[in-house]
Design an enzyme around this catalytic site. Structure first.
Site, PDB file in Angstrom:
ATOM      1  N   ASP A 141       0.809  -1.229   0.000  1.00 51.38           N
ATOM      2  CA  ASP A 141       0.000   0.000   0.000  1.00 51.38           C
ATOM      3  C   ASP A 141       0.839   1.274   0.000  1.00 51.38           C
ATOM      4  O   ASP A 141       1.907   1.327   0.608  1.00 51.38           O
ATOM      5  CB  ASP A 141      -0.911   0.019   1.231  1.00 51.38           C
ATOM      6  CG  ASP A 141      -1.973  -1.057   1.141  1.00 51.38           C
ATOM      7  OD1 ASP A 141      -2.630  -1.135   0.101  1.00 51.38           O
ATOM      8  OD2 ASP A 141      -2.101  -1.839   2.102  1.00 51.38           O
TER       9      ASP A 141
ATOM     10  N   ASP B  51      14.988  -8.525  -6.450  1.00 55.62           N
ATOM     11  CA  ASP B  51      15.171  -8.138  -7.858  1.00 55.62           C
ATOM     12  C   ASP B  51      16.500  -7.413  -8.088  1.00 55.62           C
ATOM     13  O   ASP B  51      16.965  -7.328  -9.222  1.00 55.62           O
ATOM     14  CB  ASP B  51      14.026  -7.227  -8.316  1.00 55.62           C
ATOM     15  CG  ASP B  51      12.661  -7.837  -8.068  1.00 55.62           C
ATOM     16  OD1 ASP B  51      12.590  -9.063  -7.931  1.00 55.62           O
ATOM     17  OD2 ASP B  51      11.678  -7.076  -7.993  1.00 55.62           O
TER      18      ASP B  51
ATOM     19  N   GLN C 191      11.576 -18.322  -3.724  1.00 56.16           N
ATOM     20  CA  GLN C 191      12.780 -17.473  -3.793  1.00 56.16           C
ATOM     21  C   GLN C 191      12.800 -16.386  -2.721  1.00 56.16           C
ATOM     22  O   GLN C 191      13.817 -15.743  -2.498  1.00 56.16           O
ATOM     23  CB  GLN C 191      12.863 -16.788  -5.167  1.00 56.16           C
ATOM     24  CG  GLN C 191      13.047 -17.759  -6.304  1.00 56.16           C
ATOM     25  CD  GLN C 191      12.579 -17.169  -7.630  1.00 56.16           C
ATOM     26  OE1 GLN C 191      13.379 -16.760  -8.443  1.00 56.16           O
ATOM     27  NE2 GLN C 191      11.280 -17.128  -7.862  1.00 56.16           N
TER      28      GLN C 191
HETATM   29  O1  F6P Z   1       9.753  -7.349  -6.088  1.00 53.90           O
HETATM   30  C1  F6P Z   1       9.919  -8.633  -5.599  1.00 53.90           C
HETATM   31  C2  F6P Z   1       9.030  -9.597  -6.313  1.00 53.90           C
HETATM   32  O2  F6P Z   1       9.214 -10.884  -5.792  1.00 53.90           O
HETATM   33  C3  F6P Z   1       9.194  -9.622  -7.832  1.00 53.90           C
HETATM   34  O3  F6P Z   1      10.307 -10.369  -8.235  1.00 53.90           O
HETATM   35  C4  F6P Z   1       7.871 -10.195  -8.251  1.00 53.90           C
HETATM   36  O4  F6P Z   1       7.557  -9.771  -9.554  1.00 53.90           O
HETATM   37  C5  F6P Z   1       6.913  -9.635  -7.231  1.00 53.90           C
HETATM   38  O5  F6P Z   1       7.681  -9.239  -6.126  1.00 53.90           O
HETATM   39  C6  F6P Z   1       5.866 -10.605  -6.745  1.00 53.90           C
HETATM   40  O6  F6P Z   1       4.954  -9.920  -5.973  1.00 53.90           O
HETATM   41  P1  F6P Z   1       3.829 -10.581  -5.071  1.00 53.90           P
HETATM   42  O7  F6P Z   1       4.486 -11.175  -3.877  1.00 53.90           O
HETATM   43  O8  F6P Z   1       2.931  -9.476  -4.731  1.00 53.90           O
HETATM   44  O9  F6P Z   1       3.197 -11.653  -5.894  1.00 53.90           O
END
Ligand code: F6P
Length: 407
Positions: free
Chosen positions: A79, A140, A333
């Site tokens: 948020d 990332d 990951q």
């Molecule tokens: O920014 C970290 C990350 O894991 C990205 O690699 C991925 O695209 C995104 O967050 C996934 O987000 P969420 O946990 O909201 O699915």
């Protein structure tokens, strides 16, 4: 006790979680409390907890035993204070966030997060006048202005181990296995784990691929007696046609924004539900948003997407006739204990953060550069993303040892 210009700080974790967040909370809080005598307030669930006034002082006991613990004891959310979904509406809660921070005598908000968090923190400072500091966190590794973000090294280890394990099964069955790796729109995670795991094909968003090039490479491998292949593909990888279309879209969006600006109209994009796309952080901003009522409450979520690796595996299978399988590593990951490097990095960043707070240095990101931690003005960080240059040494080394980048 050493002298400190700051007496009270608030800590929050925002955006996607990652290993190392707890280690960083521990380092900042321990040093701030025991060395400088600061009061440290833990804010729950990122900026949402700040807006909803969910925060409490942390004790030494609260931050003990955290070095190896994954996730974040504070909880996190994507948020933003200035576009927060509240009761089905998207509201600017900047004033409430600042008022709550002031009510708790917070002199600086320490925000642990990626590029989106840095933007939100910067905005709170600019619009709300509250001091902020950020620490770069993301698997990332795309935060601008720092060589490393914490969480990245751990994710590289996890993805590399996965590629290692896929090697043994792919070899036994003479298959190709497409392994999808996170990273949002940056290829760092796929590049480094692909290199470390010896992936035969490495596909990253920065280098658009051509299916035929990969197909030819896979068939050449097969003809040379190598009957298996590992394809490491970043979740944001694109073929050349998609990359061109995306460039055109980006340019059109920028033009439209400029046109609206000239006319004095709002530049925020609206979705079908009246929720602005940008109501969530950018990691998910491009995915379809669904709004539903659950137990009389309106909730918004991003629709689960099919792993892009499935499409790629199907296409390569059709093209080559070689049996393919798919592994999408997903949130594995982001889970579990941080590596030794990440723990040390978090401790370094956290200790430097406490030192800077004691000096009264605010509105900076604590960056890791050349083996040391140093402050970088937030203004130099926000709105920029660190992506893989085409001629990065790891790309050149990968090409050198015969990996295919699909171009
Ligand atoms: O920014 C970290 C990350 O894991 C990205 O690699 C991925 O695209 C995104 O967050 C996934 O987000 P969420 O946990 O909201 O699915």
């Amino acid at each position: 006790m050493a002298k400190s210009k700051t007496r009270c700080i608030g800590i929050l974790t925002s955006g996607g979680d990652c290993p190392g967040l707890n280690a960083a909370i521990r380092a900042i809080a321990k040093m701030a409390m025991t060395h400088y005598g600061m009061k440290v307030i833990g804010i729950q669930d990122g900026f949402r907890g700040l807006v909803e006034n969910r925060m409490a002082p942390l004790s030494d006991l609260d931050v003990s035993g955290l070095l190896t613990r994954g996730g974040t004891i504070l909880g996190t959310s994507r948020d933003k204070p200035h576009q927060m979904p509240m009761g089905g509406k998207l509201l600017d809660m900047t004033d409430v966030a600042v008022e709550n921070a002031r009510r708790h005598q917070i002199e600086c908000l320490v925000c642990l997060g990626g590029g989106g968090t840095a933007k939100n923190a910067y905005r709170l400072w600019q619009k709300g006048g509250i001091n902020v500091m950020t620490l770069p966190k993301t698997i990332d590794n795309d935060v601008f202005g720092t060589e490393m973000s914490f969480g990245f090294d751990t994710a590289v280890s996890i993805a590399t181990e996965a590629i290692d394990r896929l090697h043994t099964t792919a070899t036994s069955h003479h298959r190709m296995i497409v392994c999808e790796i996170m990273g949002h729109r940056a290829g760092w995670l796929t590049l480094q784990s692909g290199l470390a795991g010896g992936a035969d094909v490495i596909l990253i968003p920065e280098i658009p691929y051509q299916l035929e090039t990969i197909g030819d490479y896979l068939m050449d491998r097969r003809r040379s007696g190598k009957r298996f292949s590992i394809i490491a593909v970043a979740e944001g990888a694109m073929n050349q046609a998609e990359a061109e279309a995306s460039e055109i879209r980006k340019k059109e969006k920028a033009k439209e924004k400029e046109r609206k600006k000239q006319k004095g109209e709002s530049t925020e994009a609206m979705d079908a539900h009246g929720l602005k796309e940008s109501g969530v952080d950018e990691a998910r901003a491009e995915q379809p948003l669904k709004v539903r009522t659950v137990d009389h409450e309106q909730v918004a979520y991003h629709v689960v997407q099919e792993p892009m690796a499935s499409r790629l595996a199907r296409q390569l299978q059709d093209l080559t006739g070689v049996e393919a399988r798919v592994t999408s590593l997903g949130h594995v990951q982001r889970g579990g204990i941080p590596t030794a490097f990440d723990r040390a990095l978090c401790t370094l960043l956290g200790a430097k953060a406490a030192e800077l707070l004691a000096e009264g240095t605010y509105n900076v990101m604590v960056a890791y550069r050349g083996g040391v931690c140093q402050p970088v003005p937030l203004a130099d960080v926000v709105g920029q993303r660190k992506i893989v240059p085409f001629d990065h040494p790891m790309v050149l080394a990968g090409r050198g040892v015969g990996s295919c980048f699909g171009d």
